[in-house]
Write a protein that holds these residues in place. Sequence first.
Motif, PDB file in Angstrom:
ATOM      1  N   ILE A   1       0.848  -1.185   0.000  1.00 62.27           N
ATOM      2  CA  ILE A   1       0.000   0.000   0.000  1.00 62.27           C
ATOM      3  C   ILE A   1       0.885   1.237   0.000  1.00 62.27           C
ATOM      4  O   ILE A   1       1.768   1.376   0.866  1.00 62.27           O
ATOM      5  N   PRO A   2       0.700   2.155  -0.945  1.00 62.97           N
ATOM      6  CA  PRO A   2       1.464   3.404  -0.919  1.00 62.97           C
ATOM      7  C   PRO A   2       1.293   4.120   0.419  1.00 62.97           C
ATOM      8  O   PRO A   2       0.196   4.151   0.990  1.00 62.97           O
ATOM      9  N   ALA A   3       2.386   4.704   0.908  1.00 62.77           N
ATOM     10  CA  ALA A   3       2.357   5.342   2.227  1.00 62.77           C
ATOM     11  C   ALA A   3       1.331   6.463   2.295  1.00 62.77           C
ATOM     12  O   ALA A   3       0.776   6.734   3.372  1.00 62.77           O
ATOM     13  N   ASP A   4       1.061   7.117   1.161  1.00 64.89           N
ATOM     14  CA  ASP A   4       0.104   8.220   1.201  1.00 64.89           C
ATOM     15  C   ASP A   4      -1.338   7.747   1.262  1.00 64.89           C
ATOM     16  O   ASP A   4      -2.267   8.557   1.280  1.00 64.89           O
ATOM     17  N   GLN A   5      -1.553   6.402   1.299  1.00 64.66           N
ATOM     18  CA  GLN A   5      -2.899   5.869   1.489  1.00 64.66           C
ATOM     19  C   GLN A   5      -3.150   5.454   2.937  1.00 64.66           C
ATOM     20  O   GLN A   5      -4.162   4.816   3.238  1.00 64.66           O
ATOM     21  N   MET A   6      -2.229   5.830   3.836  1.00 64.52           N
ATOM     22  CA  MET A   6      -2.508   5.641   5.265  1.00 64.52           C
ATOM     23  C   MET A   6      -3.556   6.657   5.692  1.00 64.52           C
ATOM     24  O   MET A   6      -3.496   7.841   5.321  1.00 64.52           O
ATOM     25  N   LEU A   7      -4.516   6.207   6.464  1.00 62.11           N
ATOM     26  CA  LEU A   7      -5.561   7.096   6.969  1.00 62.11           C
ATOM     27  C   LEU A   7      -5.073   7.732   8.258  1.00 62.11           C
ATOM     28  O   LEU A   7      -4.829   7.033   9.254  1.00 62.11           O
ATOM     29  N   GLY A   8      -4.901   9.042   8.239  1.00 59.74           N
ATOM     30  CA  GLY A   8      -4.407   9.727   9.423  1.00 59.74           C
ATOM     31  C   GLY A   8      -2.940   9.448   9.663  1.00 59.74           C
ATOM     32  O   GLY A   8      -2.144   9.316   8.732  1.00 59.74           O
ATOM     33  N   GLN A   9      -2.588   9.319  10.944  1.00 58.07           N
ATOM     34  CA  GLN A   9      -1.198   9.148  11.342  1.00 58.07           C
ATOM     35  C   GLN A   9      -0.902   7.708  11.752  1.00 58.07           C
ATOM     36  O   GLN A   9      -1.778   7.013  12.269  1.00 58.07           O
ATOM     37  N   ALA A  10       0.341   7.283  11.525  1.00 56.77           N
ATOM     38  CA  ALA A  10       0.773   5.952  11.947  1.00 56.77           C
ATOM     39  C   ALA A  10       0.645   5.821  13.459  1.00 56.77           C
ATOM     40  O   ALA A  10       0.964   6.752  14.206  1.00 56.77           O
ATOM     41  N   GLY A  11       0.161   4.677  13.910  1.00 56.05           N
ATOM     42  CA  GLY A  11       0.042   4.414  15.338  1.00 56.05           C
ATOM     43  C   GLY A  11      -1.238   4.893  15.978  1.00 56.05           C
ATOM     44  O   GLY A  11      -1.472   4.658  17.161  1.00 56.05           O
ATOM     45  N   GLU A  12      -2.102   5.562  15.201  1.00 59.25           N
ATOM     46  CA  GLU A  12      -3.328   6.136  15.758  1.00 59.25           C
ATOM     47  C   GLU A  12      -4.570   5.331  15.390  1.00 59.25           C
ATOM     48  O   GLU A  12      -5.700   5.790  15.576  1.00 59.25           O
ATOM     49  N   GLY A  13      -4.388   4.127  14.862  1.00 60.14           N
ATOM     50  CA  GLY A  13      -5.508   3.359  14.345  1.00 60.14           C
ATOM     51  C   GLY A  13      -6.597   3.057  15.354  1.00 60.14           C
ATOM     52  O   GLY A  13      -7.791   3.128  15.035  1.00 60.14           O
ATOM     53  N   PHE A  14      -6.203   2.715  16.593  1.00 61.27           N
ATOM     54  CA  PHE A  14      -7.220   2.394  17.589  1.00 61.27           C
ATOM     55  C   PHE A  14      -8.044   3.631  17.946  1.00 61.27           C
ATOM     56  O   PHE A  14      -9.251   3.541  18.189  1.00 61.27           O
ATOM     57  N   LYS A  15      -7.395   4.785  17.978  1.00 57.81           N
ATOM     58  CA  LYS A  15      -8.128   6.030  18.252  1.00 57.81           C
ATOM     59  C   LYS A  15      -9.134   6.303  17.135  1.00 57.81           C
ATOM     60  O   LYS A  15     -10.281   6.668  17.396  1.00 57.81           O
ATOM     61  N   TYR A  16      -8.725   6.091  15.887  1.00 58.99           N
ATOM     62  CA  TYR A  16      -9.630   6.305  14.768  1.00 58.99           C
ATOM     63  C   TYR A  16     -10.788   5.305  14.793  1.00 58.99           C
ATOM     64  O   TYR A  16     -11.915   5.637  14.414  1.00 58.99           O
ATOM     65  N   ALA A  17     -10.491   4.086  15.224  1.00 62.26           N
ATOM     66  CA  ALA A  17     -11.557   3.080  15.311  1.00 62.26           C
ATOM     67  C   ALA A  17     -12.641   3.546  16.268  1.00 62.26           C
ATOM     68  O   ALA A  17     -13.841   3.336  16.018  1.00 62.26           O
ATOM     69  N   GLN A  18     -12.258   4.183  17.362  1.00 64.62           N
ATOM     70  CA  GLN A  18     -13.244   4.676  18.317  1.00 64.62           C
ATOM     71  C   GLN A  18     -14.052   5.833  17.736  1.00 64.62           C
ATOM     72  O   GLN A  18     -15.238   5.977  18.032  1.00 64.62           O
ATOM     73  N   ILE A  19     -13.414   6.668  16.914  1.00 62.53           N
ATOM     74  CA  ILE A  19     -14.147   7.746  16.249  1.00 62.53           C
ATOM     75  C   ILE A  19     -15.282   7.166  15.419  1.00 62.53           C
ATOM     76  O   ILE A  19     -16.388   7.701  15.366  1.00 62.53           O
ATOM     77  N   ARG A  20     -15.001   6.028  14.786  1.00 67.07           N
ATOM     78  CA  ARG A  20     -15.984   5.392  13.916  1.00 67.07           C
ATOM     79  C   ARG A  20     -17.011   4.591  14.698  1.00 67.07           C
ATOM     80  O   ARG A  20     -18.209   4.623  14.385  1.00 67.07           O
ATOM     81  N   LEU A  21     -16.557   3.856  15.732  1.00 69.25           N
ATOM     82  CA  LEU A  21     -17.402   2.827  16.324  1.00 69.25           C
ATOM     83  C   LEU A  21     -18.555   3.384  17.155  1.00 69.25           C
ATOM     84  O   LEU A  21     -19.652   2.832  17.125  1.00 69.25           O
ATOM     85  N   ALA A  22     -18.341   4.446  17.920  1.00 70.12           N
ATOM     86  CA  ALA A  22     -19.431   4.946  18.768  1.00 70.12           C
ATOM     87  C   ALA A  22     -20.622   5.420  17.923  1.00 70.12           C
ATOM     88  O   ALA A  22     -21.757   4.987  18.153  1.00 70.12           O
TER      89      ALA A  22
END
Length: 393
Positions: free
Chosen positions: A226-247
Amino acid sequence: MTLSPEILALADRVEAFVRETIIPYETDARRDHHGAPTDELVMAMRGLAREAGVLTPHIRPDGSHLTQRETAAVLIRSGLSPLGPLACNTMAPDEGNMYLLGKVGSRELKDRFLEPLLRGEGRSAFFMTEPAEDDGAGSDPSMMKTLCRPDGNHWVVNGRKTFITGAQGAKVGIVMAKAPDMEGSGACMFLVDLPDPAIRIEHVPNTIDNSMPGGHATIVIDNLRIPADQMLGQAGEGFKYAQIRLAPARLSHCMRWLGCCIRAQEIATDYANRRNAFGKTLIDHEGVGFMLAENMIELKQAELMIDWCADVLDTGAPGTVESSIAKVAVSEALMRIADRCVQVMGGTGVTDRTVVEQIFREVRAFRIYDGPTEVHKWSLAKKIKRDWKAAQT
């Protein structure tokens, strides 16, 4: 808070569209081997929604999202048929994925991945849950076994995922993986075009529910670059983003399935007022009438619980606790409501002569999806303990 005339009119248009245009498609033969709508049927209905001006109604033309209270008014109406959210583009996982991309995605990622979803031109999938036999992430995302590593200007992802709703036939994927050498949680999210030869569908099981095209697949990710510019947001923040979505996504599920149970109650009520047994209509037998009365009470309680949680989210609060409370309360209430509707209708209730039987199955699955009731109760119990300890100091 009173909703504006604009939002009430929008909700009315969605309801009229679902009742008049989409409900007749519930008997459409364009279904897969498991009875789920095919993409051909989905796209045909979305074309009708586009013509009616009710496609993606929860997101304004300028890209701004309705408030959660406003979203509830619209999504409940779209849920009056299991096909309604698919037609109106308010269905999971697309609705939650669009919300997350709108909150976190860069302008470039929004243009490439979000805009086609908003236009209803394809479906998406969220790759997080992993197989239990691999001791992978389920309700506990920290157990994630899918790994990602940087490689030049790309990331390489390997792992297995399961219960990935809509993966078969999806055009956009959000892939969640862990970078073991990264500080902190190390979770990352990536956007990918689908299909991709490195993402292989291993199995699509038959499940109790069948309202979602593409089913709930188990997939293998084998050296996905996956090209690096297709990372959503910042590296290492995935769990935080999951909470933004899940609630919000938990609450959206409550909205849609409340709409379905309102419809089931209408069908069961009509049946009970037309069917005669033992010298009078069923509604006049207390054993039947009381079940419908209990449904009326619990439908209103579910509506109020959704409104309460939506109000919390609309303040900008994370709403993690509130969405857990709402998800448990509403999913359990809707299960009782759907069960009573089946019972009121007797033998007819367990056949496909009406949509009540499907609604019962779908709501049963909802008690597990987006976190089983017991996991949410466990999380709430931990909060109760933390609050008690804090109060002792």
